[in-house]
Scaffold this motif. Structure first.
Motif, PDB file in Angstrom:
ATOM      1  N   TYR A  91      10.659  21.227  40.891  1.00 27.05           N
ATOM      2  CA  TYR A  91      10.996  19.802  40.981  1.00 27.05           C
ATOM      3  C   TYR A  91      11.360  19.404  42.414  1.00 27.05           C
ATOM      4  O   TYR A  91      10.763  18.510  43.003  1.00 27.05           O
ATOM      5  N   SER A 143      13.788  27.580  25.914  1.00 22.47           N
ATOM      6  CA  SER A 143      14.000  26.268  25.303  1.00 22.47           C
ATOM      7  C   SER A 143      13.106  26.092  24.079  1.00 22.47           C
ATOM      8  O   SER A 143      12.150  26.837  23.870  1.00 22.47           O
ATOM      9  N   PHE A 162       9.894  24.963  34.730  1.00 19.47           N
ATOM     10  CA  PHE A 162      10.768  23.798  34.905  1.00 19.47           C
ATOM     11  C   PHE A 162      11.979  24.099  35.788  1.00 19.47           C
ATOM     12  O   PHE A 162      13.025  23.490  35.653  1.00 19.47           O
ATOM     13  N   GLU A 200       5.388  20.295  25.346  1.00 21.32           N
ATOM     14  CA  GLU A 200       5.078  20.966  26.601  1.00 21.32           C
ATOM     15  C   GLU A 200       5.870  22.283  26.707  1.00 21.32           C
ATOM     16  O   GLU A 200       7.078  22.250  26.568  1.00 21.32           O
ATOM     17  N   TYR A 222      16.199  18.475  27.226  1.00 24.15           N
ATOM     18  CA  TYR A 222      15.268  17.920  28.200  1.00 24.15           C
ATOM     19  C   TYR A 222      14.608  16.668  27.638  1.00 24.15           C
ATOM     20  O   TYR A 222      14.663  16.415  26.433  1.00 24.15           O
ATOM     21  N   ALA A 223      14.017  15.906  28.526  1.00 22.04           N
ATOM     22  CA  ALA A 223      13.177  14.773  28.132  1.00 22.04           C
ATOM     23  C   ALA A 223      11.742  15.168  28.426  1.00 22.04           C
ATOM     24  O   ALA A 223      11.491  16.130  29.145  1.00 22.04           O
ATOM     25  N   LEU A 224      10.792  14.457  27.866  1.00 21.10           N
ATOM     26  CA  LEU A 224       9.385  14.794  28.109  1.00 21.10           C
ATOM     27  C   LEU A 224       8.557  13.526  28.216  1.00 21.10           C
ATOM     28  O   LEU A 224       8.772  12.562  27.479  1.00 21.10           O
ATOM     29  N   GLU A 225       7.577  13.608  29.124  1.00 19.71           N
ATOM     30  CA  GLU A 225       6.732  12.459  29.444  1.00 19.71           C
ATOM     31  C   GLU A 225       5.610  12.263  28.439  1.00 19.71           C
ATOM     32  O   GLU A 225       4.456  12.046  28.828  1.00 19.71           O
ATOM     33  N   GLU A 227       5.859  17.806  38.337  1.00 17.49           N
ATOM     34  CA  GLU A 227       7.313  17.687  38.506  1.00 17.49           C
ATOM     35  C   GLU A 227       7.732  17.300  39.924  1.00 17.49           C
ATOM     36  O   GLU A 227       8.697  16.557  40.107  1.00 17.49           O
ATOM     37  N   HIS A 253      11.601   8.913  36.344  1.00 17.77           N
ATOM     38  CA  HIS A 253      10.915  10.208  36.373  1.00 17.77           C
ATOM     39  C   HIS A 253       9.834  10.264  35.284  1.00 17.77           C
ATOM     40  O   HIS A 253       8.677  10.583  35.555  1.00 17.77           O
ATOM     41  N   GLU A 254      10.223   9.942  34.064  1.00 20.10           N
ATOM     42  CA  GLU A 254       9.260  10.051  32.951  1.00 20.10           C
ATOM     43  C   GLU A 254       8.165   8.996  33.063  1.00 20.10           C
ATOM     44  O   GLU A 254       7.018   9.250  32.693  1.00 20.10           O
ATOM     45  N   ASP A 291      11.036  30.156  28.688  1.00 24.93           N
ATOM     46  CA  ASP A 291      12.311  29.872  29.364  1.00 24.93           C
ATOM     47  C   ASP A 291      13.466  29.732  28.373  1.00 24.93           C
ATOM     48  O   ASP A 291      14.577  29.376  28.756  1.00 24.93           O
TER      49      ASP A 291
END
Ligand code: TRP
Ligand code: ZN
Length: 452
Positions: free
Chosen positions: A384, A137, A379, A153, A285-288, A329, A306-307, A135
């Motif tokens: 989502y 990123s 994503f 991820e 972005y953020a990531l879990e 998501e 969310h995370e 994508d």
């Protein structure tokens, strides 16, 4: 992963009359076929490395405890060729190896018997590079002005350590990371020790609960690190000093969200929590990351929720295939809506209505949620928001009691494991006693805007 006792290395060096077969070089995921490897199951990673942020040189020794799932003449680990491997041993004996693309191919002196524990040690060095995802990123080892933003991820883990980087091969981890003492190395799990020698400091982190490779992180930079027990949770927060003003009560904001989610989804699955907030202008972005999500900004309540919801849905219960990403998501987005409703930021109905208002001819409705069309679409909004809407409509069909029973059972039955969309449908039907095939077909598998 399967737990096993460490046995004397010599006892594991299996000399076999037959030569076995090579392990598969890929894990067979339709979106990322080269990711992961066949023939063995990793149980524990002991990653010891040294990193210099100014030269970007990483020197590492990765010790992987695994078990064969077939008689194995040769096997692969995922590692990008930016890292040069100088030595590989299997059960203490030097093994031959080759590197190419994203694969490290290891041939032990003798084939390994099926079902046997073995240990592989990889010594490597290099200047890791981030990967560009389908994508567009960045992922993996992403350099920042003071260190590294490390978010893996879906395919970043191979940029900094060798492993079986497939989402279904979970393992426990220990990270021992040495950095200049002006920097902090933050990873998943519990901080075990921090020792300085000269102008360098070694941070040891222990992640005791099974974890998929894409959820690991070792993020390095100038951080303010706090480690506090807040409510039930050991909360370890690392904040880049540039962002410190806005992060004043970030640690304290975790327990209320986790308590609320625990009341809905069942107990928080990990031994600690927290956040890594890094200044990384090139990451959007953020990531879990497991136990301790990573953010490129101080999170608002929605993003924080969310995370943290991902810790149940994504981290403890992980999809078996990337095309099932809505199980991460969609669920985290729905939980985000629930938290925003709970704190009075935005009602659940408003969140649903806003997403559902997307015009029927919009591209949003064109690809089905349960297979968003390929690795570039992991994503997208439709994963989502359509995923979250699917849950909301499911709730209206089965009622609140059955709905939250479904979510709690999902979290409990697949704790520390993997599951796919058909398993979620089967569980929803089992718990609710409804035939939901038509509903799920419309919301998850067919393109087009479902009627309410
Ligand atoms: N899983 C992340 C989240 O929603 C998002 C994410 C991870 C992402 N990697 C990404 C988004 C790469 C865009 C590109 O919490
Ligand atoms: Zn998410």
């Amino acid at each position: 992963m399967k737990r096993f006792l460490a046995l004397a290395a010599a006892a594991l060096l299996t000399v076999s009359a037959s030569s076995g077969a090579p392990g598969d070089p890929g894990g067979g995921d339709p979106y990322f076929p080269g990711q992961g490897n066949g023939g063995y199951d990793a149980g524990h990673y002991d990653l010891v490395f040294d990193y210099n942020p100014s030269s970007n040189v990483l020197r590492g020794v990765a010790t992987i405890s695994a078990r064969t799932t077939q008689e194995l003449s040769r096997f692969n680990l995922d590692l990008t060729a930016d890292l040069d491997v100088s030595e590989v041993t299997v059960n203490g004996a030097p093994a031959t190896f080759t590197q190419g693309g994203t694969e490290l191919v290891v041939t032990p002196v003798a084939a390994l018997a099926s079902g046997r524990a073995f240990t592989v040690v990889v010594t490597y060095k290099g200047r890791p590079k981030h990967v560009v995802d389908p994508d567009g990123s960045r992922g993996g080892w992403i350099r920042t002005s003071d260190g590294v933003f490390n978010a893996n991820e879906p395919q970043g883990a191979m940029t900094w350590y060798p492993g079986n980087h497939h989402m279904t091969d979970k393992a426990t981890y220990r990270f021992s990371v040495t950095v200049p003492s002006t920097r902090v190395a933050v990873a998943n799990g519990d901080l075990i020790s921090r020792k300085s020698t000269g102008d360098r400091t070694t941070y040891v982190w222990d992640a005791k609960e099974p974890m998929a490779g894409y959820l690991t992180t070792v993020t390095i930079g100038k951080f303010r690190l706090t480690d506090t027990k807040i409510g039930k949770y050991r909360t370890i927060v690392a904040v880049d000093p540039k962002l410190a003003d806005k992060a004043a009560n970030l640690a304290e904001r975790h327990a209320p969200v986790l308590d609320y989610f625990a009341s809905l989804f069942g107990p928080y699955p990990f031994s600690s929590t927290g956040a890594i907030v890094d200044h990384a202008p090139k990451v959007d972005y953020a990531l879990e990351t497991q136990t301790r999500p990573i953010y490129a900004e101080v999170p608002g309540e929605g993003l924080l929720a969310h995370e943290l919801a991902h810790q149940w849905f994504g981290d403890s219960v992980t999809p078996s295939r990337w095309q099932d990403i809505w199980l991460n998501e969609g669920f985290a987005t729905y939980a985000e809506w629930l938290w925003q409703d709970k704190i009075g930021e935005r009602s659940l109905q408003t969140s649903f209505d806003t997403a559902y208002a997307t015009a029927a001819k919009d591209a949003f409705w064109k690809t089905p949620t349960a297979d968003p069309g390929g690795p570039a679409a992991l994503f997208h909004d439709r994963v989502y928001n359509r995923g979250a809407m699917t849950l909301h409509v499911l709730r209206s069909k089965v009622g609140d009691t059955a709905f939250f029973q479904i979510l709690r059972t999902w979290a409990a039955e697949h704790k520390y494991g993997n599951a796919d969309t058909p398993a979620f449908i089967a569980l929803s039907e089992r718990v609710s006693g409804h035939d939901l095939s038509g509903f799920f077909a419309e919301w998850l598998f067919k393109p087009g805007k479902p009627a309410l």
